[in-house]
Design a protein around this motif. Sequence first.
Motif, mmCIF file in Angstrom:
data_model
loop_
_atom_site.group_PDB
_atom_site.id
_atom_site.type_symbol
_atom_site.label_atom_id
_atom_site.label_comp_id
_atom_site.label_asym_id
_atom_site.label_seq_id
_atom_site.Cartn_x
_atom_site.Cartn_y
_atom_site.Cartn_z
ATOM 1 N N ASP A 102 0.837 -1.189 0.000
ATOM 2 C CA ASP A 102 0.000 0.000 0.000
ATOM 3 C C ASP A 102 0.872 1.238 0.000
ATOM 4 O O ASP A 102 1.968 1.267 0.560
ATOM 5 C CB ASP A 102 -0.897 0.012 1.235
ATOM 6 N N GLY A 103 0.371 2.294 -0.615
ATOM 7 C CA GLY A 103 1.085 3.562 -0.608
ATOM 8 C C GLY A 103 1.573 3.929 -1.996
ATOM 9 O O GLY A 103 1.554 3.145 -2.942
ATOM 10 N N LEU A 104 2.002 5.170 -2.094
ATOM 11 C CA LEU A 104 2.396 5.767 -3.363
ATOM 12 C C LEU A 104 3.699 6.528 -3.175
ATOM 13 O O LEU A 104 3.864 7.264 -2.204
ATOM 14 C CB LEU A 104 1.292 6.720 -3.837
ATOM 15 N N LEU A 105 4.614 6.362 -4.118
ATOM 16 C CA LEU A 105 5.861 7.121 -4.151
ATOM 17 C C LEU A 105 5.818 8.099 -5.317
ATOM 18 O O LEU A 105 5.473 7.718 -6.443
ATOM 19 C CB LEU A 105 7.059 6.179 -4.331
ATOM 20 N N LEU A 106 6.161 9.345 -5.049
ATOM 21 C CA LEU A 106 6.325 10.326 -6.109
ATOM 22 C C LEU A 106 7.769 10.271 -6.595
ATOM 23 O O LEU A 106 8.693 10.273 -5.789
ATOM 24 C CB LEU A 106 5.990 11.731 -5.616
ATOM 25 N N VAL A 107 7.945 10.214 -7.903
ATOM 26 C CA VAL A 107 9.281 10.129 -8.486
ATOM 27 C C VAL A 107 9.649 11.513 -9.003
ATOM 28 O O VAL A 107 9.097 11.995 -10.000
ATOM 29 C CB VAL A 107 9.328 9.089 -9.614
ATOM 30 N N GLY A 108 10.573 12.165 -8.300
ATOM 31 C CA GLY A 108 10.981 13.520 -8.639
ATOM 32 C C GLY A 108 10.550 14.511 -7.573
ATOM 33 O O GLY A 108 9.353 14.709 -7.349
ATOM 34 N N ALA A 109 11.527 15.121 -6.905
ATOM 35 C CA ALA A 109 11.248 16.140 -5.883
ATOM 36 C C ALA A 109 11.153 17.492 -6.574
ATOM 37 O O ALA A 109 12.021 18.346 -6.455
ATOM 38 C CB ALA A 109 12.344 16.131 -4.821
ATOM 39 N N SER A 110 10.079 17.680 -7.294
ATOM 40 C CA SER A 110 9.948 18.784 -8.247
ATOM 41 C C SER A 110 8.817 19.725 -7.860
ATOM 42 O O SER A 110 8.033 19.464 -6.941
ATOM 43 C CB SER A 110 9.641 18.194 -9.625
ATOM 44 N N GLY A 111 8.728 20.818 -8.615
ATOM 45 C CA GLY A 111 7.572 21.684 -8.473
ATOM 46 C C GLY A 111 6.279 20.951 -8.778
ATOM 47 O O GLY A 111 5.253 21.187 -8.129
ATOM 48 N N LEU A 112 6.322 20.054 -9.757
ATOM 49 C CA LEU A 112 5.130 19.269 -10.076
ATOM 50 C C LEU A 112 4.731 18.387 -8.900
ATOM 51 O O LEU A 112 3.540 18.253 -8.592
ATOM 52 C CB LEU A 112 5.380 18.425 -11.330
ATOM 53 N N ALA A 113 5.709 17.776 -8.230
ATOM 54 C CA ALA A 113 5.390 16.971 -7.042
ATOM 55 C C ALA A 113 4.702 17.824 -5.987
ATOM 56 O O ALA A 113 3.710 17.387 -5.368
ATOM 57 C CB ALA A 113 6.662 16.350 -6.475
ATOM 58 N N ARG A 114 5.191 19.048 -5.771
ATOM 59 C CA ARG A 114 4.558 19.917 -4.781
ATOM 60 C C ARG A 114 3.147 20.324 -5.205
ATOM 61 O O ARG A 114 2.251 20.455 -4.376
ATOM 62 C CB ARG A 114 5.427 21.141 -4.526
ATOM 63 N N GLU A 115 2.929 20.499 -6.513
ATOM 64 C CA GLU A 115 1.583 20.811 -6.992
ATOM 65 C C GLU A 115 0.627 19.644 -6.750
ATOM 66 O O GLU A 115 -0.530 19.835 -6.344
ATOM 67 C CB GLU A 115 1.623 21.157 -8.482
ATOM 68 N N VAL A 116 1.098 18.431 -7.020
ATOM 69 C CA VAL A 116 0.275 17.241 -6.797
ATOM 70 C C VAL A 116 -0.079 17.118 -5.315
ATOM 71 O O VAL A 116 -1.228 16.838 -4.950
ATOM 72 C CB VAL A 116 1.010 15.992 -7.318
ATOM 73 N N LEU A 117 0.901 17.331 -4.454
ATOM 74 C CA LEU A 117 0.636 17.262 -3.019
ATOM 75 C C LEU A 117 -0.350 18.344 -2.580
ATOM 76 O O LEU A 117 -1.284 18.084 -1.812
ATOM 77 C CB LEU A 117 1.948 17.377 -2.242
ATOM 78 N N ALA A 118 -0.164 19.556 -3.090
ATOM 79 C CA ALA A 118 -1.050 20.652 -2.717
ATOM 80 C C ALA A 118 -2.476 20.431 -3.213
ATOM 81 O O ALA A 118 -3.434 20.928 -2.612
ATOM 82 C CB ALA A 118 -0.509 21.974 -3.257
ATOM 83 N N ALA A 119 -2.609 19.668 -4.305
ATOM 84 C CA ALA A 119 -3.934 19.394 -4.856
ATOM 85 C C ALA A 119 -4.709 18.370 -4.032
ATOM 86 O O ALA A 119 -5.892 18.144 -4.288
ATOM 87 C CB ALA A 119 -3.817 18.926 -6.304
ATOM 88 N N GLY A 120 -4.041 17.737 -3.067
ATOM 89 C CA GLY A 120 -4.752 16.871 -2.151
ATOM 90 C C GLY A 120 -4.611 15.389 -2.398
ATOM 91 O O GLY A 120 -5.410 14.596 -1.897
ATOM 92 N N ILE A 121 -3.577 14.979 -3.134
ATOM 93 C CA ILE A 121 -3.368 13.553 -3.343
ATOM 94 C C ILE A 121 -3.186 12.857 -1.990
ATOM 95 O O ILE A 121 -2.635 13.431 -1.048
ATOM 96 C CB ILE A 121 -2.142 13.308 -4.263
ATOM 97 N N THR A 122 -3.669 11.642 -1.892
ATOM 98 C CA THR A 122 -3.567 10.898 -0.639
ATOM 99 C C THR A 122 -2.712 9.647 -0.835
ATOM 100 O O THR A 122 -2.503 9.185 -1.956
ATOM 101 C CB THR A 122 -4.956 10.478 -0.134
ATOM 102 N N GLY A 123 -2.235 9.113 0.280
ATOM 103 C CA GLY A 123 -1.520 7.850 0.253
ATOM 104 C C GLY A 123 -0.048 7.935 -0.080
ATOM 105 O O GLY A 123 0.615 6.898 -0.223
#
Length: 208
Positions: free
Chosen positions: A3-24
């Motif tokens: 279970d769980g999700l890894l974001l690949v890339g510590a980028s501005g896009l990653a921060r946008e995805v997190l700010a948009a409310g992605i879970t897990g």
Amino acid sequence: MTDGLLLVGASGLAREVLAAGITGVVGILDDKPGLLGDRIGGVEVVGTIDDAASRDEQLLVCVGPSAGRRAVVRRLAGLGVTDDRFATYVARSARIGSTSDVAAGSILLDGVVVTADALVGHHVVVMPNCTITHDCVLDDFATLAAGVALGGSVQVGEAAYVGMNAGVRQGVTIGGGATVGMGAIVLADVPDDQTWAGVPARQLGVSA
């Protein structure tokens, strides 16, 4: 699969995805030296990109540039990462028509509208407030910057980039690897790997 999700890339896009409310999300993978243990958008960097091959979580590639995103996915494939490992993220405020399809690995952020019979390929990134209308096709690794509007039956080729607030007339094709500048109005097909800009858009460096 764990279970769980890894974001690949510590980028501005990653921060946008997190700010948009992605879970897990349980961690971020990035190759930048010294980043291990840092927190990006409140999520810890837990390893390098190659570490994805030895972990079991789902993956979401958050590399902004189309060509860079494609290179990372191909690199992961070479390490044995299969297509079923990739998640898809559609923000809660995005609206996807019931006859349209979004393939694995793609990211659609807040305010995106996809209407009827459109196809969004693998690892496509659609930034906030884009409109993708009927019968459009976005090939793998394409990127639409914020505010792009596509008329009906537009095709955006593999790893193409359409800049912020650009508009594309119905039936037009943006070639693979092409770049459309911000605010451009595209009235004619853009060949592969060319850069077009302006109103109406034309190839940069070529006189009218």
